[in-house]
Write a protein that holds these residues in place. Sequence first.
Motif, PDB file in Angstrom:
ATOM      1  N   GLU A  20       0.992  -1.288   0.026  1.00 56.55           N
ATOM      2  CA  GLU A  20      -0.016   0.008  -0.132  1.00 56.55           C
ATOM      3  C   GLU A  20       0.734   1.262  -0.182  1.00 56.55           C
ATOM      4  N   THR A  21       1.834   1.191   0.829  1.00 56.55           N
ATOM      5  CA  THR A  21       2.787   2.332   1.033  1.00 56.55           C
ATOM      6  C   THR A  21       3.172   2.811  -0.449  1.00 56.55           C
ATOM      7  N   LEU A  22       3.694   1.850  -1.235  1.00 55.12           N
ATOM      8  CA  LEU A  22       4.656   2.186  -2.382  1.00 55.12           C
ATOM      9  C   LEU A  22       3.602   2.380  -3.502  1.00 55.12           C
ATOM     10  N   MET A  23       2.151   1.829  -3.188  1.00 49.18           N
ATOM     11  CA  MET A  23       1.454   2.093  -4.544  1.00 49.18           C
ATOM     12  C   MET A  23       0.751   3.410  -4.329  1.00 49.18           C
ATOM     13  N   LYS A  24       0.893   3.949  -3.201  1.00 51.44           N
ATOM     14  CA  LYS A  24       0.456   5.305  -2.929  1.00 51.44           C
ATOM     15  C   LYS A  24       1.597   6.576  -2.781  1.00 51.44           C
ATOM     16  N   ASP A  25       2.633   6.016  -3.415  1.00 52.53           N
ATOM     17  CA  ASP A  25       3.881   7.013  -3.495  1.00 52.53           C
ATOM     18  C   ASP A  25       3.402   7.980  -4.953  1.00 52.53           C
ATOM     19  N   GLY A  26       3.137   9.085  -4.473  1.00 49.46           N
ATOM     20  CA  GLY A  26       2.750  10.001  -5.821  1.00 49.46           C
ATOM     21  C   GLY A  26       3.357  10.128  -7.054  1.00 49.46           C
ATOM     22  N   LEU A  27       4.816  10.123  -6.876  1.00 54.51           N
ATOM     23  CA  LEU A  27       5.835  10.047  -7.991  1.00 54.51           C
ATOM     24  C   LEU A  27       5.727   8.992  -8.858  1.00 54.51           C
ATOM     25  N   LYS A  28       5.782   7.695  -7.918  1.00 53.09           N
ATOM     26  CA  LYS A  28       5.532   6.417  -8.670  1.00 53.09           C
ATOM     27  C   LYS A  28       4.376   6.186  -9.383  1.00 53.09           C
ATOM     28  N   TRP A  29       3.297   6.515  -8.681  1.00 52.92           N
ATOM     29  CA  TRP A  29       2.081   6.375  -9.403  1.00 52.92           C
ATOM     30  C   TRP A  29       1.899   7.218 -10.683  1.00 52.92           C
ATOM     31  N   LYS A  30       2.337   8.246 -10.575  1.00 50.08           N
ATOM     32  CA  LYS A  30       2.354   9.386 -11.749  1.00 50.08           C
ATOM     33  C   LYS A  30       3.184   8.569 -12.798  1.00 50.08           C
ATOM     34  N   MET A  31       4.312   8.291 -12.526  1.00 48.24           N
ATOM     35  CA  MET A  31       4.858   7.466 -13.612  1.00 48.24           C
ATOM     36  C   MET A  31       4.279   6.198 -14.117  1.00 48.24           C
ATOM     37  N   ARG A  32       3.477   5.589 -13.209  1.00 46.63           N
ATOM     38  CA  ARG A  32       2.912   4.195 -13.993  1.00 46.63           C
ATOM     39  C   ARG A  32       1.696   4.796 -14.747  1.00 46.63           C
ATOM     40  N   VAL A  33       0.866   5.736 -14.322  1.00 43.29           N
ATOM     41  CA  VAL A  33      -0.036   6.251 -14.938  1.00 43.29           C
ATOM     42  C   VAL A  33       0.310   6.844 -16.405  1.00 43.29           C
ATOM     43  N   GLU A  34       1.388   7.418 -16.249  1.00 40.78           N
ATOM     44  CA  GLU A  34       1.978   7.873 -17.641  1.00 40.78           C
ATOM     45  C   GLU A  34       2.566   6.818 -18.572  1.00 40.78           C
ATOM     46  N   GLU A  35       2.728   5.608 -18.072  1.00 39.23           N
ATOM     47  CA  GLU A  35       3.509   4.571 -18.784  1.00 39.23           C
ATOM     48  C   GLU A  35       2.845   4.338 -20.042  1.00 39.23           C
ATOM     49  N   GLY A  36       1.640   4.627 -20.214  1.00 41.14           N
ATOM     50  CA  GLY A  36       1.025   4.307 -21.397  1.00 41.14           C
ATOM     51  C   GLY A  36      -0.217   3.727 -21.684  1.00 41.14           C
ATOM     52  N   ARG A  37      -1.268   3.723 -22.576  1.00 41.34           N
ATOM     53  CA  ARG A  37      -2.515   3.231 -22.418  1.00 41.34           C
ATOM     54  C   ARG A  37      -2.611   1.734 -21.991  1.00 41.34           C
ATOM     55  N   GLU A  38      -1.640   1.061 -22.580  1.00 41.02           N
ATOM     56  CA  GLU A  38      -1.509  -0.409 -22.131  1.00 41.02           C
ATOM     57  C   GLU A  38      -1.384  -0.721 -20.637  1.00 41.02           C
ATOM     58  N   SER A  39      -0.522  -0.056 -19.877  1.00 40.71           N
ATOM     59  CA  SER A  39      -0.500  -0.251 -18.528  1.00 40.71           C
ATOM     60  C   SER A  39      -1.784   0.258 -17.878  1.00 40.71           C
ATOM     61  N   LYS A  40      -2.453   1.376 -18.159  1.00 33.90           N
ATOM     62  CA  LYS A  40      -3.732   1.855 -17.395  1.00 33.90           C
ATOM     63  C   LYS A  40      -4.807   0.816 -17.939  1.00 33.90           C
ATOM     64  N   SER A  41      -4.704  -0.148 -18.684  1.00 41.17           N
ATOM     65  CA  SER A  41      -5.966  -0.484 -19.134  1.00 41.17           C
ATOM     66  C   SER A  41      -6.226  -1.899 -18.131  1.00 41.17           C
ATOM     67  N   TRP A  42      -5.288  -2.001 -17.063  1.00 47.91           N
ATOM     68  CA  TRP A  42      -5.462  -3.144 -16.277  1.00 47.91           C
ATOM     69  C   TRP A  42      -6.018  -2.550 -14.978  1.00 47.91           C
ATOM     70  N   MET A  43      -6.120  -1.082 -14.845  1.00 48.27           N
ATOM     71  CA  MET A  43      -6.273  -0.501 -13.626  1.00 48.27           C
ATOM     72  C   MET A  43      -7.585  -0.099 -13.403  1.00 48.27           C
ATOM     73  N   ALA A  44      -8.280  -0.679 -12.103  1.00 46.00           N
ATOM     74  CA  ALA A  44      -9.806  -0.578 -11.937  1.00 46.00           C
ATOM     75  C   ALA A  44     -10.080   1.029 -11.580  1.00 46.00           C
ATOM     76  N   PRO A  45     -10.937   1.745 -11.772  1.00 45.25           N
ATOM     77  CA  PRO A  45     -11.249   3.160 -11.842  1.00 45.25           C
ATOM     78  C   PRO A  45     -10.856   3.643 -10.347  1.00 45.25           C
ATOM     79  N   GLU A  46     -11.303   3.108  -9.562  1.00 44.67           N
ATOM     80  CA  GLU A  46     -10.855   3.686  -8.185  1.00 44.67           C
ATOM     81  C   GLU A  46      -9.478   3.633  -7.656  1.00 44.67           C
ATOM     82  N   THR A  47      -8.632   3.139  -8.445  1.00 46.36           N
ATOM     83  CA  THR A  47      -7.328   3.045  -7.908  1.00 46.36           C
ATOM     84  C   THR A  47      -6.430   4.226  -8.598  1.00 46.36           C
TER      85      THR A  47
END
Length: 206
Positions: free
Chosen positions: A155-182
């Motif tokens: 939970e701590t690492l997934m809520k790291d703002g910088l890492k999360w921003k990088m993950r979201v910006e990785e591309g459409r493919e990476s975001k396609s697995w993510m539930a909306p609430e995440t």
Amino acid sequence: QVLEQLQPGALGTMLTAQLKTDQGAQKKYAIKQVECIDQHQANVALKEAVDLLKLHHSNICTYKELFVTWNSKVSSLFLCLVMQHSGQGDLSALIEEKRQKSEKITDKVVQKFLGQMVDALFYIHKQNIWHRNLKPSNILVSGEASFMLSDFSTETLMKDGLKWKMRVEEGRESKSWMAPETFGFSFTEKSDIWSLGCVLLDMMSC
């Protein structure tokens, strides 16, 4: 001995290493290295990850060891998670291979996959553990129709703002697995189920 370093992701870098066992044999392991912003974050993430050592399920990658180390080259702390190495790649590689060959993943394999993943998720959810990063590259292929959940996140690492921003910006493919609430840093067992459904859809659309 580090054998290979895979392409770094938003949540860390995966290494393939060969370690000598107590019996003197050489055995391969996967090591996930996650950079932490400070000692506090590293300690909290390590404490959260300890529960992964208790997981014993045929469709869940076994975690062998957890530790925090200092990398003097980049002057940063890293949480390291040592886990089982399947030796047969991951589901994303299998899906890509099938697409390149214009082949379908058989219904039998899909059914076995779904049964194994539902059973594995039910097992971890009963222990109040969420995967938080379920996608094809984090599902190991361990046999012709055998799969394992791998590369859990805390939970701590997934809520790291910088890492999360990088993950979201990785591309459409990476975001396609993510539930909306995440996207709002909310993770529950329902988030894992959503992601599993997305993975299943990807398998069936080869």
